[in-house]
Design a protein around this motif. Structure first.
Motif, mmCIF file in Angstrom:
data_model
loop_
_atom_site.group_PDB
_atom_site.id
_atom_site.type_symbol
_atom_site.label_atom_id
_atom_site.label_comp_id
_atom_site.label_asym_id
_atom_site.label_seq_id
_atom_site.Cartn_x
_atom_site.Cartn_y
_atom_site.Cartn_z
ATOM 1 N N ASP A 1 0.828 -1.202 0.000
ATOM 2 C CA ASP A 1 0.000 0.000 0.000
ATOM 3 C C ASP A 1 0.868 1.260 0.000
ATOM 4 O O ASP A 1 1.986 1.271 0.515
ATOM 5 N N PHE A 2 0.333 2.328 -0.581
ATOM 6 C CA PHE A 2 0.998 3.634 -0.621
ATOM 7 C C PHE A 2 0.834 4.271 0.756
ATOM 8 O O PHE A 2 -0.283 4.473 1.236
ATOM 9 N N ALA A 3 1.939 4.601 1.415
ATOM 10 C CA ALA A 3 1.894 5.161 2.764
ATOM 11 C C ALA A 3 2.747 6.427 2.830
ATOM 12 O O ALA A 3 3.597 6.666 1.975
ATOM 13 N N LEU A 4 2.502 7.237 3.881
ATOM 14 C CA LEU A 4 3.196 8.518 4.038
ATOM 15 C C LEU A 4 3.901 8.579 5.387
ATOM 16 O O LEU A 4 3.376 8.097 6.397
ATOM 17 N N ARG A 5 5.083 9.176 5.391
ATOM 18 C CA ARG A 5 5.853 9.324 6.619
ATOM 19 C C ARG A 5 5.435 10.597 7.357
ATOM 20 O O ARG A 5 4.858 11.509 6.769
ATOM 21 N N GLY A 6 5.788 10.658 8.637
ATOM 22 C CA GLY A 6 5.570 11.865 9.403
ATOM 23 C C GLY A 6 6.566 12.940 9.014
ATOM 24 O O GLY A 6 7.575 12.679 8.346
ATOM 25 N N SER A 7 6.306 14.163 9.438
ATOM 26 C CA SER A 7 7.182 15.283 9.070
ATOM 27 C C SER A 7 8.606 15.051 9.541
ATOM 28 O O SER A 7 9.576 15.347 8.829
ATOM 29 N N GLU A 8 8.761 14.500 10.747
ATOM 30 C CA GLU A 8 10.099 14.329 11.307
ATOM 31 C C GLU A 8 10.891 13.231 10.601
ATOM 32 O O GLU A 8 12.128 13.189 10.693
ATOM 33 N N ASN A 9 10.208 12.316 9.874
ATOM 34 C CA ASN A 9 10.890 11.216 9.205
ATOM 35 C C ASN A 9 11.066 11.444 7.711
ATOM 36 O O ASN A 9 11.611 10.579 7.015
ATOM 37 N N SER A 10 10.627 12.581 7.209
ATOM 38 C CA SER A 10 10.723 12.867 5.778
ATOM 39 C C SER A 10 12.072 13.522 5.476
ATOM 40 O O SER A 10 12.434 14.530 6.084
ATOM 41 N N THR A 11 12.798 12.939 4.529
ATOM 42 C CA THR A 11 14.101 13.475 4.132
ATOM 43 C C THR A 11 14.168 13.782 2.640
ATOM 44 O O THR A 11 15.181 14.296 2.172
ATOM 45 N N GLY A 12 13.096 13.450 1.892
ATOM 46 C CA GLY A 12 13.066 13.677 0.455
ATOM 47 C C GLY A 12 12.109 14.790 0.098
ATOM 48 O O GLY A 12 12.197 15.912 0.607
ATOM 49 N N THR A 13 11.168 14.478 -0.800
ATOM 50 C CA THR A 13 10.222 15.483 -1.279
ATOM 51 C C THR A 13 9.482 16.171 -0.139
ATOM 52 O O THR A 13 9.241 17.382 -0.176
ATOM 53 N N GLY A 14 9.106 15.406 0.887
ATOM 54 C CA GLY A 14 8.385 15.999 2.013
ATOM 55 C C GLY A 14 9.178 17.066 2.724
ATOM 56 O O GLY A 14 8.618 18.053 3.232
ATOM 57 N N ALA A 15 10.515 16.904 2.771
ATOM 58 C CA ALA A 15 11.373 17.897 3.419
ATOM 59 C C ALA A 15 11.707 19.050 2.488
ATOM 60 O O ALA A 15 12.004 20.166 2.942
ATOM 61 N N TRP A 16 11.669 18.812 1.179
ATOM 62 C CA TRP A 16 12.019 19.860 0.210
ATOM 63 C C TRP A 16 10.831 20.770 -0.111
ATOM 64 O O TRP A 16 10.995 21.804 -0.751
ATOM 65 N N LEU A 17 9.634 20.362 0.301
ATOM 66 C CA LEU A 17 8.398 21.067 -0.070
ATOM 67 C C LEU A 17 8.073 22.153 0.950
ATOM 68 O O LEU A 17 8.118 21.905 2.158
ATOM 69 N N ARG A 18 7.748 23.349 0.466
ATOM 70 C CA ARG A 18 7.345 24.469 1.314
ATOM 71 C C ARG A 18 6.015 25.028 0.821
ATOM 72 O O ARG A 18 5.888 25.397 -0.347
ATOM 73 N N LEU A 19 5.052 25.103 1.748
ATOM 74 C CA LEU A 19 3.735 25.643 1.430
ATOM 75 C C LEU A 19 3.671 27.114 1.807
ATOM 76 O O LEU A 19 4.362 27.571 2.728
ATOM 77 N N ALA A 20 2.843 27.870 1.090
ATOM 78 C CA ALA A 20 2.670 29.288 1.409
ATOM 79 C C ALA A 20 2.103 29.466 2.804
ATOM 80 O O ALA A 20 2.354 30.479 3.457
ATOM 81 N N ALA A 21 1.349 28.492 3.296
ATOM 82 C CA ALA A 21 0.788 28.543 4.651
ATOM 83 C C ALA A 21 0.648 27.121 5.162
ATOM 84 O O ALA A 21 0.264 26.220 4.418
ATOM 85 N N ASP A 22 0.992 26.927 6.447
ATOM 86 C CA ASP A 22 0.834 25.604 7.054
ATOM 87 C C ASP A 22 -0.607 25.336 7.473
ATOM 88 O O ASP A 22 -1.007 24.188 7.658
ATOM 89 N N THR A 23 -1.367 26.412 7.650
ATOM 90 C CA THR A 23 -2.778 26.305 8.020
ATOM 91 C C THR A 23 -3.575 27.296 7.184
ATOM 92 O O THR A 23 -3.155 28.452 7.010
#
Length: 326
Positions: free
Chosen positions: A100-122
């Protein structure tokens, strides 16, 4: 897809932040949904795949060389009658053990999840409104070529939605996979697939099995319902309903994928109907134990020892004594 570097990238992102828009959701006048019905998906008119027809994009597709900045927009729609606040974050994607396709938490992301920045977190989206949230992905100069799967995770009102981000870093790509650990248990064939390349794969599986008297199973190649991500290992099973009750079999698996990836593996097994065999073995064991016990009991008697019935009874001893007196 937009590619910027340095100050130009920061300036462009600032402009996007200023252009952070909230527009009425399509058909809002007719909607009666609740705030819990919010959705998150790629925004229409975003970077997309470069075709210009991205209104129905199921995921983000971004591609660029190491050191570039890639940009797109996430659309959060609230069809309800009350505002909804949605929390946003980036995450790396991986395959769970079952594929199954699964997602890591913020603290465990070292690839795309860590390179991605949103204009707003909320983001708080008013009733019957859509908010387009810009984001950027800064590809490190040291990023390895190939696919780096990730997602934007949106959470609110007890719901969590992952919008996939398919990021490909420019450079040489390699499609490679292996099939390993093939075993047969009951009516199931167990095996493991490993993606040893740097691109996501849609594996195809062909299955064959031969017994003592010929072919037992032939299944043509078919696409498996799993996307095998780079560097991932998944354990899968293949049903075999007509497995023979008694035979010596050899099972062969062949997997292929686009890009020339292929692998084969085989396993042998002796199939035995254990219930009747075990029952028969217990009967033989019981008979053997009883026979051994009887033999040992006879061996323990001293030589010349008469059987219990050969000894005179009390009545017989009385008659013998009476005859002697006369």
């Amino acid at each position: 897809m937009t590619s910027l570097t340095g100050h130009a990238a920061r300036a462009a992102l600032a402009l996007l932040l200023c252009a952070f828009v909230m527009t009425p959701a399509a058909g809002a006048a007719e909607r009666t949904g609740s705030a819990a019905d919010w959705t998150a998906r790629p925004a229409a008119g975003g970077a997309g795949t470069g075709t210009g027809k991205d209104d129905g994009r199921p995921y983000f597709y971004l591609e660029g060389a190491p050191g570039t900045v890639l940009q797109d927009r996430l659309a959060v729609t609230n069809p309800g009658r009350t505002p909804v606040t949605v929390r946003l974050r980036g995450a790396d994607a991986y395959n769970a053990e079952d594929g199954d396709f699964a997602l890591r938490g913020s603290e465990n992301s070292t690839g795309t999840g860590a390179w991605l920045r949103l204009a707003a977190d909320t983001v708080t989206v008013p009733a019957r409104t859509r908010a387009d949230v810009p984001f950027s992905v800064t590809v490190p100069t040291t990023a390895a070529p190939g696919d780096h799967p990730g997602a934007i995770v949106a959470e609110s009102a007890g719901r969590s939605v992952g919008v996939r981000v398919h990021l490909r870093v420019g450079g040489p790509t390699l499609a490679a996979l292996t099939v390993e650990d093939v075993t047969v248990s009951g009516r199931t064939i167990h095996y493991t697939l490993v993606n040893r390349g740097n691109t996501a794969l849609a594996p195809r599986l062909a299955v064959g099995a031969d017994g003592v008297f010929g072919t037992l199973l032939r299944r043509e190649a078919r696409t498996l319902p799993v996307e095998l991500l780079p560097g991932q290992r998944v354990k899968l099973t293949e049903p075999w309903r007509d497995v023979p009750a008694l035979d010596s079999v050899t099972v062969r698996l062949r997997v292929t994928a686009e890009g020339g990836a292929h692998s084969e593996a085989a396993a042998s097994a002796v199939l035995v109907p254990w219930v009747p065999v075990t029952g028969g073995a217990l009967l033989v064991l019981a008979a053997t134990v009883l026979g051994a016990y009887g033999y040992r009991h006879r061996q323990r008697r001293p030589p010349g020892d008469a059987s219990p019935r050969s000894q005179p009874t009390s009545e017989e001893r009385h008659l013998v004594q009476a005859g002697a007196d006369t």
